[in-house]
Motif scaffolding. Structure first.
Motif, PDB file in Angstrom:
ATOM      1  N   CYS A  73       2.306   2.951  -3.775  1.00  0.00           N
ATOM      2  CA  CYS A  73       2.774   1.605  -4.132  1.00  0.00           C
ATOM      3  C   CYS A  73       2.800   0.686  -2.917  1.00  0.00           C
ATOM      4  N   GLU A  74       3.106   1.227  -1.748  1.00  0.00           N
ATOM      5  CA  GLU A  74       3.085   0.411  -0.529  1.00  0.00           C
ATOM      6  C   GLU A  74       1.670  -0.069  -0.234  1.00  0.00           C
ATOM      7  N   GLN A  75       0.696   0.814  -0.375  1.00  0.00           N
ATOM      8  CA  GLN A  75      -0.678   0.429  -0.068  1.00  0.00           C
ATOM      9  C   GLN A  75      -1.239  -0.556  -1.087  1.00  0.00           C
ATOM     10  N   ILE A  76      -0.843  -0.405  -2.342  1.00  0.00           N
ATOM     11  CA  ILE A  76      -1.284  -1.372  -3.351  1.00  0.00           C
ATOM     12  C   ILE A  76      -0.771  -2.764  -3.001  1.00  0.00           C
ATOM     13  N   GLY A  77       0.414  -2.829  -2.397  1.00  0.00           N
ATOM     14  CA  GLY A  77       1.013  -4.116  -2.061  1.00  0.00           C
ATOM     15  C   GLY A  77       0.209  -4.910  -1.053  1.00  0.00           C
ATOM     16  N   TRP A  78      -0.387  -4.233  -0.056  1.00  0.00           N
ATOM     17  CA  TRP A  78      -1.086  -4.996   0.981  1.00  0.00           C
ATOM     18  C   TRP A  78      -2.598  -4.830   0.985  1.00  0.00           C
ATOM     19  N   ASN A  79      -3.142  -3.959   0.145  1.00  0.00           N
ATOM     20  CA  ASN A  79      -4.583  -3.760   0.089  1.00  0.00           C
ATOM     21  C   ASN A  79      -5.167  -4.590  -1.055  1.00  0.00           C
ATOM     22  N   VAL A  80      -5.992  -5.551  -0.727  1.00  0.00           N
ATOM     23  CA  VAL A  80      -6.537  -6.456  -1.732  1.00  0.00           C
ATOM     24  C   VAL A  80      -7.392  -5.701  -2.755  1.00  0.00           C
ATOM     25  N   ALA A  81      -8.204  -4.783  -2.291  1.00  0.00           N
ATOM     26  CA  ALA A  81      -9.063  -4.026  -3.206  1.00  0.00           C
ATOM     27  C   ALA A  81      -8.227  -3.182  -4.161  1.00  0.00           C
ATOM     28  N   PHE A  82      -7.158  -2.575  -3.650  1.00  0.00           N
ATOM     29  CA  PHE A  82      -6.284  -1.767  -4.505  1.00  0.00           C
ATOM     30  C   PHE A  82      -5.596  -2.647  -5.555  1.00  0.00           C
ATOM     31  N   ARG A  83      -5.138  -3.838  -5.125  1.00  0.00           N
ATOM     32  CA  ARG A  83      -4.500  -4.758  -6.067  1.00  0.00           C
ATOM     33  C   ARG A  83      -5.446  -5.095  -7.220  1.00  0.00           C
ATOM     34  N   TRP A  84      -6.677  -5.427  -6.873  1.00  0.00           N
ATOM     35  CA  TRP A  84      -7.645  -5.786  -7.901  1.00  0.00           C
ATOM     36  C   TRP A  84      -7.949  -4.604  -8.807  1.00  0.00           C
ATOM     37  N   PHE A  85      -8.110  -3.420  -8.231  1.00  0.00           N
ATOM     38  CA  PHE A  85      -8.458  -2.239  -9.022  1.00  0.00           C
ATOM     39  C   PHE A  85      -7.350  -1.903 -10.018  1.00  0.00           C
ATOM     40  N   VAL A  86      -6.097  -1.981  -9.586  1.00  0.00           N
ATOM     41  CA  VAL A  86      -4.979  -1.652 -10.473  1.00  0.00           C
ATOM     42  C   VAL A  86      -4.834  -2.689 -11.581  1.00  0.00           C
ATOM     43  N   GLY A  87      -5.111  -3.961 -11.277  1.00  0.00           N
ATOM     44  CA  GLY A  87      -4.988  -5.015 -12.271  1.00  0.00           C
ATOM     45  C   GLY A  87      -3.945  -6.055 -11.924  1.00  0.00           C
ATOM     46  N   LEU A  88      -3.542  -6.108 -10.664  1.00  0.00           N
ATOM     47  CA  LEU A  88      -2.562  -7.094 -10.212  1.00  0.00           C
ATOM     48  C   LEU A  88      -3.269  -8.312  -9.618  1.00  0.00           C
ATOM     49  N   ASP A  89      -2.585  -9.457  -9.675  1.00  0.00           N
ATOM     50  CA  ASP A  89      -3.117 -10.675  -9.051  1.00  0.00           C
ATOM     51  C   ASP A  89      -2.395 -10.910  -7.728  1.00  0.00           C
ATOM     52  N   TRP A  90      -2.732 -12.007  -7.063  1.00  0.00           N
ATOM     53  CA  TRP A  90      -2.187 -12.287  -5.733  1.00  0.00           C
ATOM     54  C   TRP A  90      -0.662 -12.227  -5.701  1.00  0.00           C
ATOM     55  N   ASP A  91      -0.019 -12.886  -6.646  1.00  0.00           N
ATOM     56  CA  ASP A  91       1.432 -13.053  -6.606  1.00  0.00           C
ATOM     57  C   ASP A  91       2.190 -12.027  -7.448  1.00  0.00           C
ATOM     58  N   ASP A  92       1.496 -11.117  -8.109  1.00  0.00           N
ATOM     59  CA  ASP A  92       2.172 -10.121  -8.940  1.00  0.00           C
ATOM     60  C   ASP A  92       2.909  -9.116  -8.064  1.00  0.00           C
ATOM     61  N   GLU A  93       4.104  -8.766  -8.490  1.00  0.00           N
ATOM     62  CA  GLU A  93       4.900  -7.790  -7.754  1.00  0.00           C
ATOM     63  C   GLU A  93       4.447  -6.380  -8.113  1.00  0.00           C
ATOM     64  N   VAL A  94       4.331  -5.530  -7.115  1.00  0.00           N
ATOM     65  CA  VAL A  94       3.917  -4.146  -7.343  1.00  0.00           C
ATOM     66  C   VAL A  94       5.079  -3.374  -7.956  1.00  0.00           C
ATOM     67  N   PHE A  95       4.794  -2.587  -8.968  1.00  0.00           N
ATOM     68  CA  PHE A  95       5.836  -1.778  -9.599  1.00  0.00           C
ATOM     69  C   PHE A  95       6.366  -0.733  -8.623  1.00  0.00           C
ATOM     70  N   ASP A  96       7.587  -0.293  -8.831  1.00  0.00           N
ATOM     71  CA  ASP A  96       8.217   0.692  -7.970  1.00  0.00           C
ATOM     72  C   ASP A  96       7.624   2.077  -8.221  1.00  0.00           C
ATOM     73  N   HIS A  97       7.669   2.912  -7.201  1.00  0.00           N
ATOM     74  CA  HIS A  97       7.105   4.261  -7.353  1.00  0.00           C
ATOM     75  C   HIS A  97       7.831   5.073  -8.414  1.00  0.00           C
ATOM     76  N   SER A  98       9.112   4.778  -8.661  1.00  0.00           N
ATOM     77  CA  SER A  98       9.864   5.509  -9.681  1.00  0.00           C
ATOM     78  C   SER A  98       9.331   5.234 -11.085  1.00  0.00           C
ATOM     79  N   THR A  99       8.621   4.119 -11.261  1.00  0.00           N
ATOM     80  CA  THR A  99       8.025   3.801 -12.558  1.00  0.00           C
ATOM     81  C   THR A  99       6.987   4.849 -12.948  1.00  0.00           C
ATOM     82  N   ILE A 100       6.255   5.348 -11.965  1.00  0.00           N
ATOM     83  CA  ILE A 100       5.258   6.386 -12.244  1.00  0.00           C
ATOM     84  C   ILE A 100       5.942   7.662 -12.706  1.00  0.00           C
ATOM     85  N   SER A 101       7.013   8.057 -12.010  1.00  0.00           N
ATOM     86  CA  SER A 101       7.737   9.267 -12.388  1.00  0.00           C
ATOM     87  C   SER A 101       8.357   9.141 -13.773  1.00  0.00           C
TER      88      SER A 101
END
Length: 350
Positions: free
Chosen positions: A81-109
């Motif tokens: 989740c930390e890397q998705i927050g600052w990696n542009v390619a990861f953000r795009w791959f997951v489906g987040l936009d520039w200003d979207d907040e990354v979900f917490d790691h506990s959401t996966i669990s």
């Protein structure tokens, strides 16, 4: 003349996030395969969510995030989740936009069993096979089956006597231990096993897979308890669901036993395990045939799947406990391998 850094940060931007990803980036190819494979799964997930209440994180977003963890060897879901927050390619791959907040790691669990449990991860693997078939990557009549040890998330010190007789003994060296008399206190499903003579004993599970001998596409997979009969039993169960009559089932020497050979023949397929030097269940007529010799050339095709999984995707040791969760973890890593194989062999852009 020398350039100067502009201390004034830009307040607004107009460049779409997708435009920051190069057209030939590997994640574009992988995303195209993932979107096709997940399309039927997303509709199936709708029944597991309530009709009202707050909106949850889309399940396909969590699946794509977990794919990144397997593909890029990210050590934990928190780091993911930390890397998705600052990696542009990861953000795009997951489906987040520039200003979207990354979900917490506990959401996966919290959503693990909802998204990957109850056979969902097996269906996901089946969808990747369907995509591979649509691209012409399943044209071989030879399948390779094998198993590998997956180290459990439990230490030797947790492997204690079931009757509690050695609870106060911190040192287990010199004592006789077996799965009949001992069990792990942290993961009761883990079993003490070793791969062969001279190798270390470990608390582990066995991961099984069956792959296409031509392309390496994983047709089926499962994780079981580490027992001496698990590999043959799992192989027979897997080929029943993914192989066709007349297919040649390739395996190593451990599968050259009557239960496997007879079981494969009963299903209308041709067993091609590597023959033992003594007591082989295969006749010399079979082992001397051109078809058998051709099968032996493909025997190591499955090793690349296990090798990639252990060196890249985290298959060497699971971070989950219990057979059901280890099965989800292992099969999902096979899903990641299939997605990568399809993207490489039949590239397409998103």
């Amino acid at each position: 003349m020398i350039g100067r850094c502009n201390p004034q940060t830009q307040l607004f931007g107009s460049r779409p996030l997708a435009d920051c990803i190069p057209d030939d980036h590997v994640l574009r190819k992988i995303r195209a395969v993932v979107d096709v494979a997940l399309a039927p799964m997303v509709r199936a997930y709708e029944s597991s969510y309530a009709a009202g209440g707050d909106y949850g994180v889309p399940p396909d977003m969590i699946v794509r995030a977990k794919l990144l963890q397997a593909l890029y060897s990210i050590k934990s879901e928190r780091a993911l989740c930390e890397q998705i927050g600052w990696n542009v390619a990861f953000r795009w791959f997951v489906g987040l936009d520039w200003d979207d907040e990354v979900f917490d790691h506990s959401t996966i669990s919290a959503n693990r069993e909802r998204i990957f449990g109850d056979g969902a991860v097996d269906a996901m693997l089946g969808e990747t096979v369907r995509v591979a078939e649509s691209k012409g990557l399943l044209n071989s009549d030879r399948l390779v089956v094998d198993g590998t040890l997956v180290k459990a998330w439990a230490s030797h010190k947790s492997f204690k006597a079931k009757d509690g007789s050695d609870d106060d003994k911190p040192n287990f060296k010199g004592t006789k231990r077996s799965n009949e008399t001992h069990a792990s206190t942290t993961d009761p499903d883990a079993r003490l096993i070793r791969k062969g003579k001279g190798q270390e004993s470990m608390l582990a599970y066995i991961g099984h897979a069956i792959v296409d001998a031509a392309t390496g596409i994983v047709r089926a997979g499962q994780a079981t308890l580490a027992t001496g009969t698990a590999e043959v039993a799992a192989a027979l169960a897997m080929i029943e669901g993914c192989a066709e009559r007349g297919d040649k089932i390739i395996a190593d020497r451990n599968y050259d036993q009557s239960k496997f050979v007879d079981g494969v023949r009963e299903q209308g397929m041709i067993p091609h395990p590597r023959a033992k030097s003594k007591g082989s269940q295969l006749s010399k007529h079979v082992t001397s045939s051109a078809g058998y010799k051709e099968s032996m050339k493909s025997r190591y095709k499955i090793e690349s799947v296990f090798g990639w999984g252990k060196s890249v995707a985290g298959m060497r040791q699971t971070k989950l406990r219990g057979k059901a969760k280890v099965h989800m973890d292992f099969v999902f890593q096979l899903v990641a391998k299939n997605v990568l194989t399809v993207a490489r062999r039949a590239p397409c852009t998103a």
